[in-house]
Motif scaffolding. Structure first.
Motif, PDB file in Angstrom:
ATOM      1  N   UNK A 245       0.786  -1.234   0.000  1.00 29.23           N
ATOM      2  CA  UNK A 245       0.000   0.000   0.000  1.00 29.23           C
ATOM      3  C   UNK A 245       0.811   1.273   0.000  1.00 29.23           C
ATOM      4  N   UNK A 246       2.090   1.198   0.387  1.00 23.30           N
ATOM      5  CA  UNK A 246       2.947   2.393   0.328  1.00 23.30           C
ATOM      6  C   UNK A 246       4.017   2.252  -0.751  1.00 23.30           C
ATOM      7  N   UNK A 247       3.843   1.250  -1.635  1.00 19.99           N
ATOM      8  CA  UNK A 247       4.766   1.045  -2.749  1.00 19.99           C
ATOM      9  C   UNK A 247       6.183   0.738  -2.266  1.00 19.99           C
ATOM     10  N   UNK A 248       6.279  -0.112  -1.220  1.00 24.17           N
ATOM     11  CA  UNK A 248       7.584  -0.590  -0.755  1.00 24.17           C
ATOM     12  C   UNK A 248       7.687  -2.068  -1.100  1.00 24.17           C
ATOM     13  N   UNK A 249       7.710  -2.353  -2.384  1.00 22.13           N
ATOM     14  CA  UNK A 249       7.645  -3.728  -2.870  1.00 22.13           C
ATOM     15  C   UNK A 249       8.932  -4.151  -3.571  1.00 22.13           C
ATOM     16  N   UNK A 250       9.763  -3.180  -3.941  1.00 24.70           N
ATOM     17  CA  UNK A 250      11.010  -3.516  -4.636  1.00 24.70           C
ATOM     18  C   UNK A 250      12.114  -3.842  -3.642  1.00 24.70           C
ATOM     19  N   UNK A 251      13.109  -4.580  -4.127  1.00 30.22           N
ATOM     20  CA  UNK A 251      14.246  -4.917  -3.274  1.00 30.22           C
ATOM     21  C   UNK A 251      14.904  -3.634  -2.754  1.00 30.22           C
ATOM     22  N   UNK A 252      15.155  -3.594  -1.456  1.00 30.31           N
ATOM     23  CA  UNK A 252      15.784  -2.428  -0.850  1.00 30.31           C
ATOM     24  C   UNK A 252      14.823  -1.383  -0.339  1.00 30.31           C
ATOM     25  N   UNK A 253      13.520  -1.566  -0.601  1.00 24.44           N
ATOM     26  CA  UNK A 253      12.503  -0.658  -0.063  1.00 24.44           C
ATOM     27  C   UNK A 253      12.093  -1.116   1.336  1.00 24.44           C
ATOM     28  N   UNK A 454      -0.192  -6.865 -14.118  1.00 26.38           N
ATOM     29  CA  UNK A 454       0.646  -8.035 -14.368  1.00 26.38           C
ATOM     30  C   UNK A 454       1.745  -8.210 -13.330  1.00 26.38           C
ATOM     31  N   UNK A 455       2.032  -7.150 -12.571  1.00 22.85           N
ATOM     32  CA  UNK A 455       3.161  -7.181 -11.649  1.00 22.85           C
ATOM     33  C   UNK A 455       2.792  -6.320 -10.440  1.00 22.85           C
ATOM     34  N   UNK A 456       3.097  -6.802  -9.227  1.00 22.53           N
ATOM     35  CA  UNK A 456       2.788  -6.021  -8.029  1.00 22.53           C
ATOM     36  C   UNK A 456       3.528  -4.684  -8.025  1.00 22.53           C
ATOM     37  N   UNK A 457       4.639  -4.621  -8.741  1.00 23.52           N
ATOM     38  CA  UNK A 457       5.380  -3.357  -8.793  1.00 23.52           C
ATOM     39  C   UNK A 457       4.627  -2.272  -9.560  1.00 23.52           C
ATOM     40  N   UNK A 458       3.562  -2.648 -10.240  1.00 25.00           N
ATOM     41  CA  UNK A 458       2.723  -1.652 -10.917  1.00 25.00           C
ATOM     42  C   UNK A 458       1.983  -0.754  -9.933  1.00 25.00           C
ATOM     43  N   UNK A 459       2.106  -1.044  -8.636  1.00 26.84           N
ATOM     44  CA  UNK A 459       1.458  -0.212  -7.620  1.00 26.84           C
ATOM     45  C   UNK A 459       1.888   1.244  -7.739  1.00 26.84           C
ATOM     46  N   UNK A 460       3.086   1.493  -8.259  1.00 24.85           N
ATOM     47  CA  UNK A 460       3.578   2.868  -8.288  1.00 24.85           C
ATOM     48  C   UNK A 460       2.717   3.785  -9.161  1.00 24.85           C
ATOM     49  N   UNK A 461       1.964   3.224 -10.076  1.00 20.48           N
ATOM     50  CA  UNK A 461       1.122   4.072 -10.924  1.00 20.48           C
ATOM     51  C   UNK A 461      -0.160   4.500 -10.202  1.00 20.48           C
ATOM     52  N   UNK A 462      -0.431   3.893  -9.045  1.00 25.36           N
ATOM     53  CA  UNK A 462      -1.634   4.230  -8.289  1.00 25.36           C
ATOM     54  C   UNK A 462      -1.357   5.201  -7.139  1.00 25.36           C
ATOM     55  N   UNK A 463      -0.095   5.476  -6.847  1.00 27.95           N
ATOM     56  CA  UNK A 463       0.254   6.271  -5.670  1.00 27.95           C
ATOM     57  C   UNK A 463       0.848   7.602  -6.087  1.00 27.95           C
ATOM     58  N   UNK A 464       0.400   8.662  -5.431  1.00 29.84           N
ATOM     59  CA  UNK A 464       0.867  10.006  -5.749  1.00 29.84           C
ATOM     60  C   UNK A 464       2.292  10.260  -5.286  1.00 29.84           C
ATOM     61  N   UNK A 465       2.767  11.464  -5.508  1.00 29.08           N
ATOM     62  CA  UNK A 465       4.120  11.846  -5.133  1.00 29.08           C
ATOM     63  C   UNK A 465       4.302  11.766  -3.614  1.00 29.08           C
ATOM     64  N   UNK A 466       5.535  11.396  -3.228  1.00 32.64           N
ATOM     65  CA  UNK A 466       5.856  11.301  -1.810  1.00 32.64           C
ATOM     66  C   UNK A 466       6.235  12.667  -1.242  1.00 32.64           C
ATOM     67  N   UNK A 467       5.890  12.868   0.055  1.00 32.43           N
ATOM     68  CA  UNK A 467       6.506  13.944   0.820  1.00 32.43           C
ATOM     69  C   UNK A 467       7.818  13.402   1.364  1.00 32.43           C
ATOM     70  N   UNK A 468       8.875  14.205   1.347  1.00 31.94           N
ATOM     71  CA  UNK A 468      10.201  13.715   1.729  1.00 31.94           C
ATOM     72  C   UNK A 468      10.767  14.518   2.899  1.00 31.94           C
ATOM     73  N   UNK A 469      11.486  13.813   3.777  1.00 32.34           N
ATOM     74  CA  UNK A 469      12.119  14.422   4.946  1.00 32.34           C
ATOM     75  C   UNK A 469      13.577  13.989   4.969  1.00 32.34           C
ATOM     76  N   UNK A 470      14.473  14.989   4.965  1.00 37.25           N
ATOM     77  CA  UNK A 470      15.909  14.744   4.920  1.00 37.25           C
ATOM     78  C   UNK A 470      16.501  14.883   6.311  1.00 37.25           C
TER      79      UNK A 470
END
Length: 505
Positions: A245-253, A454-470
Motif C-alpha cells: 500500500x505504500x509502494x515498498x515492494x522492490x528490493x531495498x525498499x 501483471x506485476x505487483x510493482x505496478x502499484x507505483x502508478x496508483x500512488x501520488x508523489x511522496x513527501x520527503x524528509x531529509x
C-alpha cells in the motif's frame, strides 16, 4: 472490471471498509470499532461475533451510502495477525478471539526457546513468542486439556468472518505463516509442529494463496447489499499489505508503520530467517516474502504520556479547540535532540521485536532536576523511534542495500514524528500519498489476482508523489551517540525483567 473495489482491513480495535475506484482513487470509508477485553495483565481477548457484526455493518453502510452494490468488482481482505479462536466439531466457539497481545503463554514460549524454539522459527519464520498461535495452543494443551480435546477447527478472526461469507474454512498463506505452524519451504502445515501439538491438518483451515478468489454466498451478499457475483479475494495480513500500500515492494525498499503499535518490513524473493530470531519472515506470494519486526509500543506510548503526565496540555488543548497531541509535540519540538540526556525505553506493553520478551518493562533513564515535562514528552517519542531503529539494524544485516524508507500510520500526520525518524535513521524518509495502506494494499493484490495488473510493482502508478524528509546531519550524529547508550542500558536491564514481573505479581 466494474467501477469499484473494497479493501476490508480487520484490525485489533477497528475494522475499516474502504472504497476505491478502479484507478485506485480513494472514495469513502466506514469504520466499526470494538473493544479489547483485558481483565488482567496477561489476557487480551475479543468477542469474535461482535467483530463479525461490526464488519458486516461497515461494509453494508459503505455500500448503501455510495449506492454501489452492483458495481463492486471485489472485496480484498486484510487482517491483523496471530489471533486464535478454537471451535468444536460443530463449529461452535470454545474460546473468545485470543489476540496477539495475549501473553498467558509466556512460560511456554520460554520453555520452547530453551529447546527447539530456534529450529521451529527457522522452519516457520515466526519468532517463538506468546503472540503466536503455536505457543497459545501449547498453553491450552497443557493448561486446559479438557477444552483442547474438543477442538474441531482452529481459526483466526479473518477465517472466522470469511467462513460466514463463503461457508468455507480457508486461511491465506500470509496469515498462516504468522501462526508458527506453516513450513516456509513447503508452504504447507509443518508436520513436526502438528505432531508436537497432537493435531492433524484437518483441524486447521485449508491453505490458500493470497490471490485466491472465492464466491460469496447468497444470504451474506444480500445482507451486505452486494451483487452475488462480487468476488472475494482472500488477501493477506495487514503488515505485508501495508508494504504494498505504500509502494515498498522492490528490493531495498523499507516500510515503517506506527499506529498504536508499529512495524518495519521489507520484501524479499525467498524465505529468510535471522540467526538470532530478531525478525519474522512471512509469506506474501510465492515470489514475495516479507521480513521485519513488529513492536508493541508505538502511538500507545504517547497516549500513556498524554493521559498520565500531560493534564496541563490537555486543558490547554480543550481551551483552544486543539488536539492534545498537537500541544504536546509543540512543547517537545524545541527540546534539543537527545532530550538533554534523558533516555526512554518504551516497553510499557512488553515487547516483540527486537527483544521478543513480554516481560520487558519501560523506563526513563537519566532524569535530573533540570528535566521538565517537555523533555519527557520528547524522550518518549525518541524512545519509540530508537526501538524501531534497533529493529532496522537487525533487518539491515539481512539486506544488501537500502533504496528507500517509506512511512505510514497515524504518526505520519505529525511533522515532528517524521523529521525525528529521518534524523534517527540518518536516511531520507518518504511519506507516500496513499490512504489506508493495508486496505489499499489488499486492493492492489486484488487487481493482481483478477489480472488487471501483471506485476505487483505496478502499484507505483496508483500512488501520488511522496513527501520527503531529509535528516539533519547534526541531529543524526547526536542520535548515533545516544543510540549506543540506549542499546547498552537496554541490555543491562534485560536481566531484571523477570524479577520485575515477579514483583508486580
Amino acid at each position: 472490471m466494474k467501477k469499484y473495489m473494497i479493501g476490508l482491513d480487520i484490525g485489533t480495535t477497528a475494522v475499516k471498509a474502504v472504497l476505491f475506484d478502479a484507478k485506485g482513487t480513494y472514495i469513502d470509508k466506514e469504520t466499526g470499532n470494538y473493544p479489547l477485553h483485558t481483565p488482567d495483565a496477561e489476557t487480551a481477548e475479543q468477542d469474535p461475533d461482535e467483530i463479525l457484526g461490526r464488519t458486516f455493518e461497515a461494509v453494508r453502510l459503505l455500500v448503501a451510502r455510495n449506492g454501489c452494490g452492483d458495481d463492486v468488482e471485489f472485496i480484498a481482505f486484510s487482517s491483523a495477525m496471530h489471533s486464535m479462536i478454537l471451535l468444536d466439531g460443530e463449529g461452535r466457539r470454545l474460546t473468545e478471539c485470543i489476540t496477539w497481545a495475549d501473553s498467558r503463554a509466556q512460560d511456554y514460549a520460554d520453555r520452547l526457546n530453551e529447546g527447539d524454539g530456534l529450529e521451529i522459527y527457522r522452519r516457520t519464520g515466526t519468532p517463538v513468542h506468546p503472540m503466536s498461535p503455536l505457543v497459545k495452543l501449547l498453553y491450552f494443551k497443557n493448561e486446559v486439556p479438557e477444552l483442547y480435546s474438543k477442538i474441531g477447527k482452529i481459526v483466526g478472526i479473518k477465517e472466522y468472518i470469511f467462513a460466514r461469507l463463503t461457508g468455507k474454512y480457508a486461511v491465506d498463506r500470509s496469515i498462516a505463516s504468522s501462526m508458527g505452524m506453516m513450513n516456509l519451504e513447503t508452504s504447507g502445515w509443518d508436520r513436526e509442529v502438528l505432531e508436537m501439538l497432537d493435531l492433524t491438518a484437518d483441524q486447521l483451515p485449508e491453505l490458500a494463496d493470497t490471490t485466491e478468489i472465492f464466491a460469496v454466498n447468497k444470504n451474506p451478499a444480500s445482507e451486505l447489499g452486494l451483487h452475488q457475483e462480487t468476488k472475494l479475494v482472500i488477501g493477506a495480513s495487514d503488515g505485508v499489505l501495508a508494504n504494498l500500500g505504500v509502494n515498498a515492494i522492490r528490493e531495498g525498499d523499507i516500510a515503517i508503520t506506527i499506529g498504536t503499535s508499529g512495524a518495519i518490513r521489507t520484501v524479499i524473493d525467498a524465505p529468510q530467517t535471522d540467526e538470532k530470531m530478531r525478525t519474522f519472515c512471512y509469506h506474501l506470494t510465492p515470489a514475495h516474502y516479507v521480513i521485519g519486526g513488529p513492536v508493541n509500543n508505538g502511538g500507545v506510548i504517547l497516549r500513556w504520556i498524554r493521559d498520565e503526565l500531560c493534564q496541563q496540555e490537555i486543558g490547554e488543548a480543550d481551551s483552544n479547540g486543539l488536539d492534545p497531541y498537537e500541544v504536546m509535540t509543540k512543547a517537545a519540538v524545541d527540546v534539543p535532540a537527545g532530550s538533554n540526556g534523558l533516555i526512554f525505553h518504551p516497553y510499557l506493553a512488553g515487547e516483540r521485536a527486537p527483544l521478543w520478551d513480554s516481560k520487558a518493562v519501560g523506563s526513563f533513564y537519566g532524569l535530573t532536576l533540570s528535566h521538565e515535562r517537555r523533555h519527557m514528552i520528547r524522550a518518549a517519542m525518541e524512545g519509540v523511534v530508537y526501538n524501531l531503529y534497533s529493529v532496522y539494524l537487525a533487518l539491515r544485516e539481512q539486506m544488501t542495500e537500502v533504496h528507500a524508507i517509506k512511512a505510514s500510520g497515524g504518526f505520519a500526520r505529525s511533522e515532528m514524528w517524521k523529521q525525528l525518524m529521518a534524523d534517527v535513521f540518518g536516511e531520507k524518509l518518504s511519506v507516500p500519498k496513499s490512504y489506508e495502506s493495508s486496505a489499499f494494499g489488499g486492493c492492489i493484490l486484488g487487481l493482481y489476482a483478477i489480472g488487471e495488473i501483471d506485476d505487483l510493482r505496478d502499484v507505483d502508478r496508483f500512488i501520488g508523489e511522496d513527501d520527503a524528509y531529509t535528516p539533519d546531519e547534526q541531529n543524526y550524529m547526536k542520535y548515533q551517540d545516544v543510540m549506543s547508550v540506549y542499546i547498552e542500558i537496554g541490555r543491562s536491564l534485560e536481566q531484571f525483567y523477570g524479577r520485575m514481573h515477579e514483583l508486580r505479581n
